[in-house]
Design a protein around this motif. Structure first.
Motif, PDB file in Angstrom:
ATOM      1  N   GLU A  97      33.729  35.002  40.490  1.00  0.00           N
ATOM      2  CA  GLU A  97      34.529  36.361  40.213  1.00  0.00           C
ATOM      3  C   GLU A  97      34.879  36.825  38.807  1.00  0.00           C
ATOM      4  O   GLU A  97      34.652  38.043  38.588  1.00  0.00           O
ATOM      5  CB  GLU A  97      36.045  36.200  41.078  1.00  0.00           C
ATOM      6  CG  GLU A  97      36.586  37.293  41.174  1.00  0.00           C
ATOM      7  CD  GLU A  97      35.957  38.434  42.214  1.00  0.00           C
ATOM      8  OE1 GLU A  97      36.187  39.475  42.163  1.00  0.00           O
ATOM      9  OE2 GLU A  97      35.070  37.947  43.063  1.00  0.00           O
ATOM     10  N   LYS A  98      35.258  35.571  37.895  1.00  0.00           N
ATOM     11  CA  LYS A  98      35.504  36.038  36.534  1.00  0.00           C
ATOM     12  C   LYS A  98      34.192  36.528  35.818  1.00  0.00           C
ATOM     13  O   LYS A  98      34.166  37.566  35.168  1.00  0.00           O
ATOM     14  CB  LYS A  98      35.775  34.813  35.931  1.00  0.00           C
ATOM     15  CG  LYS A  98      36.187  34.955  34.338  1.00  0.00           C
ATOM     16  CD  LYS A  98      37.356  35.741  34.183  1.00  0.00           C
ATOM     17  CE  LYS A  98      37.926  35.792  32.731  1.00  0.00           C
ATOM     18  NZ  LYS A  98      37.048  36.042  31.717  1.00  0.00           N
ATOM     19  N   LEU A  99      33.176  35.862  36.371  1.00  0.00           N
ATOM     20  CA  LEU A  99      31.482  36.431  35.925  1.00  0.00           C
ATOM     21  C   LEU A  99      31.323  37.763  36.172  1.00  0.00           C
ATOM     22  O   LEU A  99      30.890  38.708  35.403  1.00  0.00           O
ATOM     23  CB  LEU A  99      30.531  35.548  36.259  1.00  0.00           C
ATOM     24  CG  LEU A  99      29.029  35.607  35.898  1.00  0.00           C
ATOM     25  CD1 LEU A  99      28.894  35.481  34.170  1.00  0.00           C
ATOM     26  CD2 LEU A  99      28.417  34.471  36.640  1.00  0.00           C
ATOM     27  N   LYS A 100      31.464  38.197  37.265  1.00  0.00           N
ATOM     28  CA  LYS A 100      31.328  39.565  38.164  1.00  0.00           C
ATOM     29  C   LYS A 100      32.207  40.608  37.221  1.00  0.00           C
ATOM     30  O   LYS A 100      31.717  41.532  36.702  1.00  0.00           O
ATOM     31  CB  LYS A 100      31.710  39.657  39.442  1.00  0.00           C
ATOM     32  CG  LYS A 100      31.484  41.026  39.925  1.00  0.00           C
ATOM     33  CD  LYS A 100      32.006  41.062  41.650  1.00  0.00           C
ATOM     34  CE  LYS A 100      33.429  41.135  41.720  1.00  0.00           C
ATOM     35  NZ  LYS A 100      33.693  41.288  43.176  1.00  0.00           N
ATOM     36  N   ASP A 101      33.547  40.293  36.932  1.00  0.00           N
ATOM     37  CA  ASP A 101      34.488  41.253  36.212  1.00  0.00           C
ATOM     38  C   ASP A 101      33.845  41.384  34.923  1.00  0.00           C
ATOM     39  O   ASP A 101      33.884  42.418  34.321  1.00  0.00           O
ATOM     40  CB  ASP A 101      35.826  40.646  36.315  1.00  0.00           C
ATOM     41  CG  ASP A 101      36.336  40.699  37.474  1.00  0.00           C
ATOM     42  OD1 ASP A 101      35.830  41.276  38.255  1.00  0.00           O
ATOM     43  OD2 ASP A 101      37.471  39.942  37.810  1.00  0.00           O
ATOM     44  N   ASP A 102      33.769  40.193  33.967  1.00  0.00           N
ATOM     45  CA  ASP A 102      33.330  40.528  32.667  1.00  0.00           C
ATOM     46  C   ASP A 102      31.843  40.856  32.628  1.00  0.00           C
ATOM     47  O   ASP A 102      31.763  42.001  31.672  1.00  0.00           O
ATOM     48  CB  ASP A 102      33.093  39.060  32.197  1.00  0.00           C
ATOM     49  CG  ASP A 102      34.554  38.492  31.725  1.00  0.00           C
ATOM     50  OD1 ASP A 102      35.511  39.059  31.763  1.00  0.00           O
ATOM     51  OD2 ASP A 102      34.462  37.195  31.524  1.00  0.00           O
ATOM     52  N   THR A 103      31.127  40.826  33.494  1.00  0.00           N
ATOM     53  CA  THR A 103      29.691  41.454  33.354  1.00  0.00           C
ATOM     54  C   THR A 103      29.885  42.998  33.570  1.00  0.00           C
ATOM     55  O   THR A 103      29.220  43.869  32.945  1.00  0.00           O
ATOM     56  CB  THR A 103      28.639  41.138  34.381  1.00  0.00           C
ATOM     57  OG1 THR A 103      28.415  39.508  34.345  1.00  0.00           O
ATOM     58  CG2 THR A 103      27.437  41.583  34.299  1.00  0.00           C
ATOM     59  N   GLN A 104      30.530  43.236  34.590  1.00  0.00           N
ATOM     60  CA  GLN A 104      31.004  44.786  34.997  1.00  0.00           C
ATOM     61  C   GLN A 104      31.606  45.399  33.543  1.00  0.00           C
ATOM     62  O   GLN A 104      31.337  46.855  33.324  1.00  0.00           O
ATOM     63  CB  GLN A 104      32.072  44.820  35.988  1.00  0.00           C
ATOM     64  CG  GLN A 104      32.076  46.297  36.450  1.00  0.00           C
ATOM     65  CD  GLN A 104      31.012  47.057  36.868  1.00  0.00           C
ATOM     66  OE1 GLN A 104      30.572  46.717  38.104  1.00  0.00           O
ATOM     67  NE2 GLN A 104      30.624  48.048  36.456  1.00  0.00           N
ATOM     68  N   ASP A 105      32.515  44.834  33.120  1.00  0.00           N
ATOM     69  CA  ASP A 105      33.202  45.121  31.849  1.00  0.00           C
ATOM     70  C   ASP A 105      32.204  45.425  30.529  1.00  0.00           C
ATOM     71  O   ASP A 105      32.290  46.451  30.015  1.00  0.00           O
ATOM     72  CB  ASP A 105      34.168  44.289  31.468  1.00  0.00           C
ATOM     73  CG  ASP A 105      35.693  44.117  32.125  1.00  0.00           C
ATOM     74  OD1 ASP A 105      35.530  45.123  33.192  1.00  0.00           O
ATOM     75  OD2 ASP A 105      36.464  43.338  32.050  1.00  0.00           O
ATOM     76  N   PHE A 106      31.175  44.560  30.623  1.00  0.00           N
ATOM     77  CA  PHE A 106      30.454  44.679  29.545  1.00  0.00           C
ATOM     78  C   PHE A 106      29.513  46.334  29.745  1.00  0.00           C
ATOM     79  O   PHE A 106      29.440  46.966  28.788  1.00  0.00           O
ATOM     80  CB  PHE A 106      29.234  43.645  29.539  1.00  0.00           C
ATOM     81  CG  PHE A 106      28.046  43.891  28.543  1.00  0.00           C
ATOM     82  CD1 PHE A 106      28.190  43.823  27.090  1.00  0.00           C
ATOM     83  CD2 PHE A 106      26.781  44.334  28.947  1.00  0.00           C
ATOM     84  CE1 PHE A 106      27.257  43.836  26.288  1.00  0.00           C
ATOM     85  CE2 PHE A 106      25.657  44.722  28.211  1.00  0.00           C
ATOM     86  CZ  PHE A 106      26.184  44.435  26.750  1.00  0.00           C
ATOM     87  N   PHE A 107      29.035  46.611  30.948  1.00  0.00           N
ATOM     88  CA  PHE A 107      28.260  47.703  31.140  1.00  0.00           C
ATOM     89  C   PHE A 107      29.281  48.824  31.180  1.00  0.00           C
ATOM     90  O   PHE A 107      28.777  50.062  31.044  1.00  0.00           O
ATOM     91  CB  PHE A 107      27.456  47.514  32.773  1.00  0.00           C
ATOM     92  CG  PHE A 107      26.183  46.684  32.520  1.00  0.00           C
ATOM     93  CD1 PHE A 107      25.152  47.122  31.603  1.00  0.00           C
ATOM     94  CD2 PHE A 107      26.237  45.334  32.829  1.00  0.00           C
ATOM     95  CE1 PHE A 107      24.202  46.527  31.684  1.00  0.00           C
ATOM     96  CE2 PHE A 107      25.223  44.694  32.901  1.00  0.00           C
ATOM     97  CZ  PHE A 107      23.942  45.032  32.026  1.00  0.00           C
ATOM     98  N   ASN A 108      30.362  48.659  31.345  1.00  0.00           N
ATOM     99  CA  ASN A 108      31.237  49.779  31.103  1.00  0.00           C
ATOM    100  C   ASN A 108      31.785  49.931  29.821  1.00  0.00           C
ATOM    101  O   ASN A 108      32.573  51.011  29.420  1.00  0.00           O
ATOM    102  CB  ASN A 108      32.697  49.324  31.867  1.00  0.00           C
ATOM    103  CG  ASN A 108      32.491  49.440  33.367  1.00  0.00           C
ATOM    104  OD1 ASN A 108      31.843  50.365  33.876  1.00  0.00           O
ATOM    105  ND2 ASN A 108      33.309  48.881  34.395  1.00  0.00           N
ATOM    106  N   LEU A 109      31.324  49.376  28.768  1.00  0.00           N
ATOM    107  CA  LEU A 109      31.453  49.671  27.338  1.00  0.00           C
ATOM    108  C   LEU A 109      30.924  50.879  27.056  1.00  0.00           C
ATOM    109  O   LEU A 109      30.121  51.484  27.571  1.00  0.00           O
ATOM    110  CB  LEU A 109      30.919  48.403  26.526  1.00  0.00           C
ATOM    111  CG  LEU A 109      31.601  46.963  26.366  1.00  0.00           C
ATOM    112  CD1 LEU A 109      30.678  46.185  25.719  1.00  0.00           C
ATOM    113  CD2 LEU A 109      32.968  47.181  25.982  1.00  0.00           C
TER     114      LEU A 109
END
Length: 364
Positions: A97-109
């Protein structure tokens, strides 16, 4: 909309981030993404029940009382499919779940932030895609590709410069996947009836890389391809369908089969290198990604391959036991990597130059 252009070393052609492209309504798919010649057969719903990817239980593989039957299932999956879903792999739901959130945050940069990681001239690592000709059709997705091991091969402006939370999560994830990959390679050695060290030692501290891909929704999904059909150049690949959105398809008996990934399962597939090492016993298989009209898809593929200084060729113990003789030529890993990234992905064509044909055999 402001235009962000990413250029590559292979061509002066530039391209636009798909994620930026869809920020305003598209009247039609841009010409550079149109892919209308894909008329290969697609599996129909009524046949899905008999064409599902094998499911391998990691826990059963390592528990003695269940290991023999599960090992046989693993062996069959690698021979007949080249793909399987791996369940009970041991990755914790909170970490995923943390990996999903962090990956999404990267593409939201912002695009300015992501461009810090863009592919640089003369390279194939980074954010973007590598173009080899001005008229090459583009996949409907944005990617970040990095070599992660050996650590000395990491580009200082890529993995070490990722946002700290993302970097730390990926570091933990890499350690877990390394353990899974090495365990699987040991089990595959057992299934192939060869000395575990013969295969595993090639991969210990070997080349490992990661491709993180964001597939935005497409208003006309049947007119684009998310990822071009190809087989992987790795030994094995472990795919995490991060946000649970389907799109992966596997080619089986000339038909494209959609993969409905089980919740929290990992997808494991055989790459070209393991087909070579196993002298053709295990098969790398073509696969591709399709996109849909309303959901984004995010995936992380981890690629595990031998050491850069190693020689890739059929394992001696397997060629001696084979009735078919030597199936592949040998090649240095460093040259293999350079050759692989110099070619366009196109089915299994990257494997073909190494396949031994009748004209390559010595005259009696």
């Amino acid at each position: 909309m402001e235009s962000y252009q990413l250029t590559t070393h292979c061509s002066s052609h530039s391209f636009q981030s798909v994620q930026e492209l869809i920020k305003k309504p598209l009247p039609s798919v841009p010409q550079s993404y149109l892919c209308l010649n894909d008329d290969e057969p697609f599996v129909q719903n009524e046949t899905l029940c008999s064409m599902k990817l094998p499911i391998i239980d990691m826990k059963k593989l390592v528990v003695e009382k269940d290991s023999d039957s599960e090992l046989e299932k693993l062996h069959s999956a690698c021979k007949d499919w080249g793909f399987f879903q791996l369940v009970n792999h041991g990755l914790s739901p909170p970490m995923l779940e943390k990996l999903k959130d962090d990956t999404q945050d990267f593409f939201n940069l912002s695009m300015e932030e992501k461009l810090k990681y863009k592919i640089r001239p003369g390279d194939f690592e980074g954010y973007g895609v590598v173009m080899r000709s001005d008229n090459e059709k583009l996949d409907w997705g944005d990617r970040l590709y990095m070599i992660t091991n050996p650590v000395s091969r990491r580009k200082p402006y890529l993995f070490p410069e990722l946002p700290s939370s993302f970097r730390m999560t990926l570091d933990s994830y890499l350690v877990e996947l390394q353990n899974i990959a090495m365990t699987l390679l040991g089990l595959m050695s057992q299934a192939l009836k060869i000395d575990k060290r013969e295969l595993v030692e090639l991969f210990e501290d070997g080349m490992q890389s990661m491709r993180i891909t964001y597939y935005p929704p497409c208003p006309q999904p049947n007119q684009v391809i998310g990822f071009t059909a190809h087989s992987d150049g790795s030994g094995i690949t472990i795919l995490n369908q991060v946000n649970g959105v389907h799109g992966l398809q596997v080619k089986k008996e000339g038909i494209w089969i959609p993969v409905n990934v089980l919740s929290d399962a990992l997808i494991v597939n055989i790459g070209d290198i393991l087909e070579i090492l196993s002298n053709g016993a295990y098969k790398s298989v073509e696969h591709r990604v399709r996109v849909n009209s309303d959901k984004e898809r995010i995936s992380i593929a981890m690629f595990f391959s031998p050491k850069f200084e190693s020689e890739i060729g059929p394992l001696i113990s397997l060629t001696e036991a084979s009735n078919h003789g030597l199936q592949f030529k040998s090649i240095g890993m460093e040259k293999y990597v350079n050759d692989f990234f110099s070619r366009k992905l196109n089915g299994k064509t990257n494997l073909e130059p190494l396949r031994i044909k009748n004209e390559d055999l010595p005259t009696p």
